[in-house]
Design an enzyme around this catalytic site. Structure first.
Site, PDB file in Angstrom:
ATOM      1  N   ASP A 283       0.849  -1.195   0.000  1.00 40.68           N
ATOM      2  CA  ASP A 283       0.000   0.000   0.000  1.00 40.68           C
ATOM      3  C   ASP A 283       0.887   1.249   0.000  1.00 40.68           C
ATOM      4  O   ASP A 283       2.097   1.174   0.250  1.00 40.68           O
ATOM      5  CB  ASP A 283      -0.893  -0.020   1.245  1.00 40.68           C
ATOM      6  CG  ASP A 283      -2.117   0.865   1.117  1.00 40.68           C
ATOM      7  OD1 ASP A 283      -2.296   1.502   0.066  1.00 40.68           O
ATOM      8  OD2 ASP A 283      -2.912   0.922   2.082  1.00 40.68           O
TER       9      ASP A 283
ATOM     10  N   GLU B  80       2.691   4.572  -4.391  1.00 40.79           N
ATOM     11  CA  GLU B  80       2.706   5.345  -5.639  1.00 40.79           C
ATOM     12  C   GLU B  80       4.065   6.003  -5.916  1.00 40.79           C
ATOM     13  O   GLU B  80       4.363   6.167  -7.109  1.00 40.79           O
ATOM     14  CB  GLU B  80       1.596   6.410  -5.608  1.00 40.79           C
ATOM     15  CG  GLU B  80       0.194   5.880  -5.721  1.00 40.79           C
ATOM     16  CD  GLU B  80      -0.322   5.281  -4.423  1.00 40.79           C
ATOM     17  OE1 GLU B  80      -1.319   4.556  -4.446  1.00 40.79           O
ATOM     18  OE2 GLU B  80       0.290   5.542  -3.372  1.00 40.79           O
TER      19      GLU B  80
ATOM     20  N   ASP C  57      -8.796   2.740  -2.565  1.00 33.77           N
ATOM     21  CA  ASP C  57      -9.807   3.206  -1.619  1.00 33.77           C
ATOM     22  C   ASP C  57     -11.042   3.746  -2.345  1.00 33.77           C
ATOM     23  O   ASP C  57     -11.244   4.963  -2.457  1.00 33.77           O
ATOM     24  CB  ASP C  57      -9.206   4.281  -0.717  1.00 33.77           C
ATOM     25  CG  ASP C  57      -7.990   3.772   0.038  1.00 33.77           C
ATOM     26  OD1 ASP C  57      -7.862   2.548   0.182  1.00 33.77           O
ATOM     27  OD2 ASP C  57      -7.165   4.596   0.469  1.00 33.77           O
TER      28      ASP C  57
END
Length: 814
Positions: A473, A476, A552
């Site tokens: 997670d 990015e 999300d």
């Protein structure tokens, strides 16, 4: 402050409320430091001059194609043995590349470069023809000569000091050098922006570009190529998201083709669908414009049927990893499990109600102070014992892993990383720091092989704690910030496999390289088991290491629809294993919304409930007895289809075909199917029509050609066309293709072949079975079946002539 900065500031205000004022203030400071770093570490953009290739001046044949030389550029065209076409401008080669799995593939020695009749050149091969005009336009045609794609001459914008005069004359800068063909090789890395416009058929439809919330068909609009944490939750239309891939799958009557621009820099794709003239014969082609902020102009094109195109993509960028069999069951996750006892209560809730559960995921709250590769011993005093206890019940533990490492001397991970010098640094040589969940943090440089090796070894701690898999997670990479972007400074320095560069090039491949580090580390630590890994961010080639999930997604009916779009889009971008947060990440879904989401999830590869710390719970029994009963039915059906999902996973590794496919997969020339976005094929055998609208208990389903059976009622329907089917709250419509063979779990727990009756007088059907008896690397056998209807009897045979050694249950025969 521009409009984007105002939006980001608004997100910061919300984040301050969520995580506290102190962290919010540190985020403001981090954003200011990021801007200052970029101001110092990036060159200022000065005057620029535009350049186009100019007129053709010659060509040089090479194996598989050749180089076409223009006055101010050059183009290399190469056809591989597998039929993929490589085009590279300004001396760009296929390597180095983060996308290619096995380096540059072998060329097709039979492909030849020859003069074209109108002053250009063409490369002719068995599977594709590439025509290069005298001004630099590139047209890709089928072997029969039908145009699929026309790329107009590209345009570069370069610093005026490095560019020649308007006629292409003038002294070249020493740094530019010359290519092997004698053409100038212009600097592509330091601020040389470029644009390429393309045309496709008027009837063409665009798909791909990674995970997009509005799709899977990509409408007219602009799509950014920059992996981005949407902040909090995203809704349909939010763009970009966490996983972008510069790959377009273009489907038209003339054929299907895939184009992949192998460039990881920031950019944007602008799409405009075409228009067909009504009787006038004047069609407006579909158009695409790709603008990149730097990096090489190189791309690959693969043509053929959708199945052949995705097969070619997997051959180029790597076979999808096969998840262990248990990972194809139901997963339950929550950000906010209080302690080990709450985990036990949740698992007991599934067990006591007879609900199948394969895995339970622990989020960042199980860490000590949110620090990666730690455990809060107060709330989880003996995590290995808990994992062993759950394992006896058939439930695995899966751990979140974030890349951010708390920048604190005394933290074991930080100290070892600092000693190994594996963290990203800025242009001044200082560690890049950002505010993330642990507080002020540093970031491993996963583009450095040394950093990947170091990071992969850290997973030994996760395995020792009893975890069976990981989910990546915040990669990015994401950091909290008020303005100027929520990631690392663009000036941050990266190894890029020894070539050196900055975050402008490394950003989009950061999550991919992290996945590689985790996957290779897990393989080395536990070589007898297939790793289980999925990642929020990634790039072309992520499938080699695992899958992804939606990130999300906001709770709501639009979020439910976006979930399906993301899974379909990722599959067509080469990532077949994915799924959404069932129920949405935020908020509290209504019982109806939760159930409809759950029913959809039961037919997606990654079947996982998940929610945020402040959101409502996601256990099925929390929504009342009626929802529980229907959710239990969906869970049992998923368990019954486990052999089919195992087969689809193995086939994806062999062929690149996604588990979840658009309904036009086998009928790409059916224009009505190309526009269908509310249903999907699961493999070739099943058509799933989820309910995506509130209050609906009937829905229209568009069928591909052939006979389809309602799997509950057995009623047959004929396609192509539309039918209206019952969709009571207890189930969603699922149809089976006539003649198909679906491996399922029988009533006795053994494997059974569910056969749907072929149609009399038509060509029979068939199916495939791949049994996976473990979670290791054992060789698996592909067994193919054929079915036919003769004298009112359904006959099932193996293609290899061997006896069918599994029970057969025929359905749909009346």
């Amino acid at each position: 402050m521009d409009a984007r900065d105002r939006v980001r500031s608004g997100k910061l205000v919300r984040s301050v409320k969520a995580v506290g004022t102190a962290r919010g203030l540190r985020s403001l400071r981090a954003a200011w430091q990021r801007r200052r770093s970029d101001a110092v570490g990036l060159p200022r953009r000065g005057p620029e001059l535009a350049r186009v290739p100019g007129p053709v001046i010659g060509a040089d044949p090479e194996p598989g194609g050749g180089v076409v030389r223009f006055a101010r550029s050059s183009l290399r065209v190469r056809v591989t043995a597998g039929g993929a076409v490589f085009c590279g401008w300004d001396g760009a080669e296929p390597e180095p590349s983060y996308a290619l799995a096995h380096g540059c593939p072998e060329v097709d020695e039979r492909a030849v470069l020859e003069p074209d009749t109108v002053g250009g050149w063409r490369v002719v091969s068995e599977r594709v023809t590439v025509v290069v005009s005298r001004t630099g336009a590139v047209e890709v045609r089928t072997p029969g000569g039908v145009p699929l794609r026309r790329d107009l001459p590209p345009r570069w914008w370069e610093p005026a000091a490095a560019a020649p005069g308007p006629e292409g004359e003038g002294r070249m800068p020493e740094a530019a050098g010359h290519g092997p063909e004698g053409c100038p090789r212009w600097p592509a890395g330091e601020g040389a922006r470029w644009q390429q416009r393309s045309e496709v058929a008027a009837d063409a439809r665009f798909f791909g570009l990674g995970g997009r919330s509005s799709g899977p068909r990509l409408r007219d609009g602009r799509y950014r190529l920059w992996n981005t944490d949407p902040g909090g939750a995203f809704r349909p239309g939010d763009d970009p998201l966490s996983l972008t891939v510069p790959i377009q799958l273009v489907v038209a009557d003339a054929g299907t083709h895939l184009v992949f621009h192998d460039n990881s820099w920031d950019g944007a794709v602008t799409l405009r669908e075409g228009e067909e003239g009504e009787g006038s014969g004047h069609d407006r082609p579909g158009r695409c414009r790709l603008r990149m902020e730097g990096g090489p102009l190189r791309y690959w094109v693969i043509v053929g049927t959708p199945a052949r195109v995705l097969h070619g993509w997997a051959a180029l960028t790597g076979s999808p990893a096969v998840p262990p069999a248990w990972a194809l069951g139901h997963h339950h996750a929550r950000w906010g499990f209080g302690d080990a006892e709450e985990v036990r209560r949740v698992v007991a809730g599934y067990r006591e109600r007879g609900l199948p559960l394969s895995a339970l995921h622990l989020d960042i709250d199980h860490f000590a102070g949110h620090r990666v590769f730690t455990v809060d011993s107060g709330r989880f005093p003996d995590l290995p014992a808990l994992a062993a206890e759950l394992r006896t019940e058939g439930v695995r533990l899966v751990s979140i892993v974030d890349p951010a490492v708390k920048a604190e001397p005394g933290d074991a991970v930080y100290d070892s990383g600092s000693a190994a010098d594996v963290f990203v640094r800025d242009a001044r040589g200082l560690e890049v720091r950002g505010e993330v969940w642990p507080g002020e943090s540093v970031f491993p440089d996963f583009t450095d092989p040394r950093a990947r090796k170091w990071w992969g070894a850290l997973y030994a701690e996760r395995l020792a704690q009893g975890f069976s898999g990981v989910w990546h997670d915040m990669n990015e990479p994401a950091a909290f910030g008020a303005f100027g972007g929520t990631t690392l400074p663009r000036s941050a320095r990266h190894a890029l496999e020894g070539r050196g560069g900055d975050h402008r090039e490394a950003h989009n491949v950061y999550g991919l390289a992290m996945a590689r580090a985790g996957y290779e580390g897990l393989r080395e630590l536990r070589p007898q088991e297939r790793p289980f890994l999925f990642s929020r961010a990634g790039w072309a080639g992520l499938q080699r290491y695992g899958g992804s999930w939606s990130g999300d997604v906001a709770t709501g009916w639009p979020g439910l629809r976006a979930s399906l779009a993301l899974v379909l889009g990722l599959g067509l971008s080469g990532v077949p294993y994915s799924g959404p947060d069932i129920g949405g990440f935020t908020g509290s879904p209504s019982p109806e919304l939760y159930l409809r989401w759950f029913q959809l999830g039961a037919y997606l590869p990654l079947f996982r409930t998940h929610s945020a710390l402040t959101a409502g719970r996601r256990e099925p029994w929390e929504f009342g007895p009626r929802v529980l009963e229907s959710a239990a039915a969906a869970l049992r059906e998923r368990q019954r289809l486990q052999p089919y999902f195992i087969t689809l996973a193995q086939l994806a590794a062999r062929t690149g075909a996604p588990y979840v496919r658009p309904v036009w997969w086998r009928s790409p020339k059916d224009r009505a199917l190309r526009d269908c976005e509310d249903a999907f094929l699961l493999g070739d055998a099943l058509l799933v029509a989820p309910v995506l609208e509130e209050g609906a208990e009937r829905r229209t389903v568009r069928l591909p050609r052939g006979r389809w059976y309602d799997t509950v009622t057995g009623v047959p329907y004929e396609g192509p066309g539309q039918v209206v089917l019952d969709a009571p709250l207890s189930r969603i419509p699922v149809l089976a293709r006539a003649g198909s063979v679906v491996p399922v779990t029988g009533a006795d727990g053994g494997l059974e072949l569910e056969v749907w009756a072929p149609v009399a007088g038509r060509k029979g059907g068939g199916g495939v079975l791949v049994e996976d008896r473990g979670d290791g690397w054992e060789r698996t056998e592909v067994v193919r079946f054929t079915t036919r209807l003769r004298a009112g009897e359904v006959r099932v045979e193996r293609e290899d002539g061997a006896a069918v050694d599994h029970p057969v249950r025929v359905r749909g025969l009346r």
